[in-house]
Design an enzyme around this catalytic site. Sequence first.
Site, mmCIF file in Angstrom:
data_model
loop_
_atom_site.group_PDB
_atom_site.id
_atom_site.type_symbol
_atom_site.label_atom_id
_atom_site.label_comp_id
_atom_site.label_asym_id
_atom_site.label_seq_id
_atom_site.Cartn_x
_atom_site.Cartn_y
_atom_site.Cartn_z
ATOM 1 N N THR A 1 49.745 -7.048 5.167
ATOM 2 C CA THR A 1 48.921 -7.201 6.361
ATOM 3 C C THR A 1 48.945 -5.970 7.270
ATOM 4 O OG1 THR A 1 50.798 -8.427 7.323
ATOM 5 C CG2 THR A 1 48.952 -9.713 6.473
ATOM 6 N N SER A 2 49.716 -4.964 6.923
ATOM 7 C CA SER A 2 49.675 -3.712 7.673
ATOM 8 C C SER A 2 50.256 -2.610 6.797
ATOM 9 C CB SER A 2 50.469 -3.805 8.984
ATOM 10 O OG SER A 2 50.251 -2.665 9.789
ATOM 11 N N SER A 3 49.769 -1.404 7.016
ATOM 12 C CA SER A 3 50.240 -0.275 6.217
ATOM 13 C C SER A 3 49.956 1.025 6.947
ATOM 14 C CB SER A 3 49.550 -0.250 4.845
ATOM 15 O OG SER A 3 48.156 -0.009 5.004
ATOM 16 N N ARG B 1 52.985 -5.026 16.052
ATOM 17 C CA ARG B 1 52.562 -3.775 15.441
ATOM 18 C C ARG B 1 52.210 -2.758 16.515
ATOM 19 N NH1 ARG B 1 53.191 -0.893 11.974
ATOM 20 N NH2 ARG B 1 55.256 -1.707 12.369
ATOM 21 N N THR C 1 53.770 -1.697 5.235
ATOM 22 C CA THR C 1 54.777 -1.848 6.286
ATOM 23 C C THR C 1 54.951 -3.284 6.761
ATOM 24 O OG1 THR C 1 53.088 -1.323 7.941
ATOM 25 C CG2 THR C 1 54.451 0.504 7.134
#
Length: 402
Positions: free
Chosen positions: A109-111, A165, A88
Amino acid sequence: MAMPADPETDAVPLRAAMVDALSQNDALADPAWRTAVEAVPRHRFVPGFYLPAGVRDDRGLTAWEPVTAELDYGRWLAAVYSDTTLVTQFDGEEPDWRAPVVRHGGAPTSSSTLPSLVVRMWSDAEVAEGHTLLEIGTGTGYSTALACERLDSGDVTSIEVDPRRLEAAADALYGCGYTPTLAVADGLYGYWPEARFDRVVAACSFRAVPLALLAQTRPGGKILLTLSGWLYGYARVLLTVAADGTAEGASLPGTVSFMSARTHAVPAFGNPAHWAAGLPDKPRTARHGPDRLVAVTQEAFQLRFLAQCAVPNAQMVAVDDVVYLIDVVSGSAATLTRMDGDWQVREGGPVRLWERVESVLEAFDGAGRPGPETFTLRVCAKGQRLEHPIMPGLLLPGTVPL
């Protein structure tokens, strides 16, 4: 494809199918977690994500296609309700999912972690009703929602280092009726305002166990986290905290990797050729080559973890048939080059990097190639050490001998 009037309706059969598939794979052996997965609408937490396009651009970088309900409703919803990790974010840059663009290269760096692994994390940490929980790495908020379904929202604290986030996750959580304690905070330091916790679970990896987590966990409480390093070896450990503030636990079986905590990310090292320029001209024949570390096997995964305990600040990269080991902390370096069927090694600096790796490989073979579950991790304020009856103690990065 035109958006339906009520996307919630289309999600119901897909979520049921995902639950059935997870149940058949024994991922939902605990009925309480099955109930949680049945209840949480994952699509609310993943408005968009990236999938590899299967091609590289003219610079050789992977192209990542954005997928949203507006761009391709069927593809978006089907992927959301598959047991798949969905990327993501790249390079810490929050996408605008109203007008997303193709990404070229970059570091995820994000998922949204695959649902089976999320449930496995909660199960392995033995999270149960009545526990207070600290989750490190809110991400999209989907795992937080599952925890809120199993526990009371008031018993769940989730922290995230990226404020954008967390804002998106908070909107999704509150929109679904979940009200955990949320905060922008670095998981390296836990979250003192809500301590102490019965369980601490990290959805990112650390080079060593953050000591703040021990201090924030009740005696008898458990900490589940993934240890990683700059050689990209990983080990999951489940620690039980004692009354004296120390902790001990075993490495769990299975291959699981998480993105590094941002404060523990791999540093840039510059041009490998610059590092090799000062090495001795005369090489030696290596006792072991790098093949066992870079193979796509469970054993290689484990060996990289053990090797990085021996050379905790080393990175490894291959350029034009030369394998480089570079230590940005000590200034040490090594190169491995294949010649006439053997690997030739040149190394210099205060740390003989490849010699240390060879010693680990030999100790590992001499111990009968023990699996990860045979190692115990001991943690206290003085240091952190992996222990095995045969292998010598290996220190984790940034720690000192016990």
